[in-house]
Design an enzyme around this catalytic site. Structure first.
Site, short mmCIF file in Angstrom:
data_model
loop_
_atom_site.label_atom_id
_atom_site.label_comp_id
_atom_site.label_asym_id
_atom_site.label_seq_id
_atom_site.Cartn_x
_atom_site.Cartn_y
_atom_site.Cartn_z
N ARG A 1 -25.80 12.36 24.45
CA ARG A 1 -26.80 13.20 25.39
C ARG A 1 -26.43 12.74 26.88
O ARG A 1 -26.35 13.40 28.04
CB ARG A 1 -28.19 12.81 25.03
N CYS B 1 -5.80 -6.82 4.50
CA CYS B 1 -7.14 -6.97 5.49
C CYS B 1 -7.93 -8.01 4.91
O CYS B 1 -8.91 -8.31 5.59
CB CYS B 1 -7.62 -5.55 5.68
N ALA C 1 0.85 -1.27 0.13
CA ALA C 1 -0.11 -0.21 0.17
C ALA C 1 0.76 1.26 0.07
O ALA C 1 0.46 2.00 -0.72
CB ALA C 1 -0.98 -0.10 1.06
N ALA C 2 1.99 1.42 1.05
CA ALA C 2 2.49 2.77 1.03
C ALA C 2 3.41 2.79 -0.18
O ALA C 2 3.44 3.91 -0.76
CB ALA C 2 3.23 2.82 2.43
N GLU D 1 10.36 -5.54 -3.98
CA GLU D 1 9.38 -6.26 -3.25
C GLU D 1 9.76 -7.68 -3.13
O GLU D 1 10.09 -8.31 -4.30
CB GLU D 1 8.12 -6.31 -3.96
N ASN E 1 -1.86 3.90 2.93
CA ASN E 1 -2.22 4.49 1.60
C ASN E 1 -2.20 5.93 1.63
O ASN E 1 -1.78 6.73 0.61
CB ASN E 1 -3.63 4.11 1.08
N SER F 1 0.90 -4.63 -4.13
CA SER F 1 -0.36 -4.02 -4.16
C SER F 1 -1.79 -4.74 -3.79
O SER F 1 -2.20 -5.07 -4.89
CB SER F 1 -0.43 -3.07 -5.52
N ASP G 1 3.30 0.93 7.59
CA ASP G 1 3.35 0.25 8.95
C ASP G 1 4.70 0.48 9.69
O ASP G 1 4.80 -0.02 10.80
CB ASP G 1 2.92 -1.33 8.82
#
Length: 471
Positions: free
Chosen positions: A458, A55, A21-22, A45, A321, A51, A299
């Site tokens: 409330r 999750c 992701a990053a 990688e 991301n 990519s 991460d």
């Protein structure tokens, strides 16, 4: 000279370590702003995939997702052919040499080592699953679940046939991954035991909310052992066969470690890139490390909690991301910053949707707040409308100012995404009194006339008023 000559000009070289992701967000955003004649991008990688949605791994293992490739967001050829990003899989960076301005790479496919030079470097090495330093922890059949390769390996194990087919599993740790994996393994027909050293699972919630999750797991058929620590793993022929819990042995044909994750910063630390007190890489708001030309995201970094005002390391794809996007924009010549986090997270455990934002009670106390709490039971829809489900909302507010410090939700279908409203309130420092006037949508199929968020606000405001007036 670290730049290469392209079309008569010197193209700057950007190297990205980590292809999820990053890393790929950073690479893509930089490419959107600078063409290949101006910026050459190499992404390295070490795994078989880039990519992807980590999750989704519990749902892959549980059978809800059809296959490994379904979790791949963008295939490698898209980066290579459409964005001119030189994405190299099975390419593991083994060293960062800041003086040489290059990274050492081991190509697992060809079995060769080489140096890749850079002008700018993005460290997006992610996180590592926490693995206890206990006897037998490295035995075959003990799985950490952090990458898609990890998920694929576990999937192969649960789908094995014949004598290799596992029948009993033990999950060590009752955090998000541990709980999601326990449910997934039950769906696969395994007998599952969950071992959690804390008094309740889901330690990011308060114990009264975590107890609801423990009850749901037991109803699903999971044996839940709370307040007990693992002392070791028994192995036969190098393969795990049991987990030692106190003075007893729990059968396990496979073990899943759900003990959380820690920033994967060994490369950065060895190179002299500063890490913080959480062991995450230190960056400023633009995701620059203290080393010129070196950025970090995802991460592996340390970030800032906007409520506690303390450094935190939180492994979530949403943050990764966003941080990667910030890096790419800045490398591309724009300006972007990442302000910090409030710790919002959501999960589905058995029939429950579980969510939190801000601080829980222990975190609020550790940050020095005096606070009040209020927990209310409500329903996801008007009580008379078909499909209305129970939910419980808990708020934590600063005793002096009434500011919302945090909130938690445990409920059935339709409950959890209300955490987004609460996260927005925490982000902007709203008081619970201010929240009572929020103009939230109402119709019987979606909410009671008093939405659970409004009821909780409330009730919390009323508690604060009684404290302040002595009533």
């Amino acid at each position: 000279m670290t730049a290469c000559e392209t079309g008569g000009t010197m193209a700057e070289r950007l190297v990205v370590i980590g292809g999820d992701a990053a890393g790929m967000s950073a690479a893509s955003q930089a490419r959107n702003r600078r063409g290949p004649d101006d910026l050459r991008i190499v992404a390295l990688e070490k795994g078989f995939h880039a990519s992807y949605s980590a999750c989704g791994i519990p749902y892959l293992v549980g059978g809800e997702v059809g296959g490994v490739e379904d979790l791949v967001v963008r295939r490698p050829e898209v980066f290579r052919d459409e964005q001119a990003i030189d994405l190299r899989l099975r390419s593991e960076v083994t060293e960062i040499d800041l003086d040489r301005r290059a990274v050492a790479v081991h190509d697992h496919e060809e079995g060769r080592d080489y140096w890749e030079p850079f002008d700018q470097l993005v460290v997006a090495t992610g996180a590592l699953p926490s693995r206890p330093g206990l006897p037998g922890a490295d035995a075959a059949g003990v799985y950490g679940v952090q990458t898609l390769d990890d998920g694929a390996a576990l999937l192969r194990a649960v789908e094995a046939d014949g004598a290799e087919r596992p029948r009993a599993a033990t999950v060590v740790g009752g955090g998000y991954i541990g709980l999601e994996m326990a449910e997934a393994l039950v769906r696969r027909g395994l007998s599952v035991t969950l071992v959690e050293a804390g008094e309740q699972p889901m330690g990011t919630l308060d114990p009264d909310m975590g107890a609801l999750i423990a009850d749901a797991l037991r109803r699903l058929g999971v044996e839940v052992l709370l307040g007990e620590g693992v002392t070791g793993f028994s192995a036969s022929g190098g393969r795990v066969d049991a987990v030692c819990v106190g003075n007893r042995s729990v059968r396990a044909d496979l073990v899943v470690l759900g003990l959380g994750a820690r920033p994967n910063t060994a490369l950065a630390d060895a190179a002299g890139i500063p890490v913080g007190e959480t062991s995450g890489i230190r960056t400023d708001r633009r995701m620059r490390t203290p080393v010129e030309g070196v950025w970090a995201a995802g991460d592996c970094v340390e970030t800032f909690h906007l409520v506690s005002h303390r450094p935190v390391a939180i492994a979530l794809g949403t943050h990764a991301n966003k941080q990667g996007r910030v890096v790419g924009i800045n490398i591309g010549g724009g300006y972007a910053s990442f302000p910090g986090v409030v710790g919002t997270a959501v999960s589905k455990i058995c029939e429950y949707e579980v969510a939190r934002t801000g601080l829980n009670e222990a975190e609020a106390a550790a940050a020095g707040f005096e606070f009040v709490t209020e927990t209310v039971a409500s329903t996801t829809r008007a009580h008379y409308y078909p499909g209305a489900r129970e939910m419980r909302t808990k708020m934590i507010a600063d005793r002096r100012t009434g500011r919302l410090l945090g909130a938690q939700i445990v409920g059935q279908e339709g409950a959890a995404k209300r955490i987004d409203t609460l996260a927005l309130a925490v982000w902007h420092g709203m008081t619970v009194e201010e929240m009572t006037g929020l103009d939230l949508a109402y119709a019987p199929p979606f909410a009671p006339v008093w939405d659970p968020v409004l009821i909780a606000a409330r009730k919390t405001a009323e508690r604060l008023e009684r404290l302040h007036t002595g009533g």
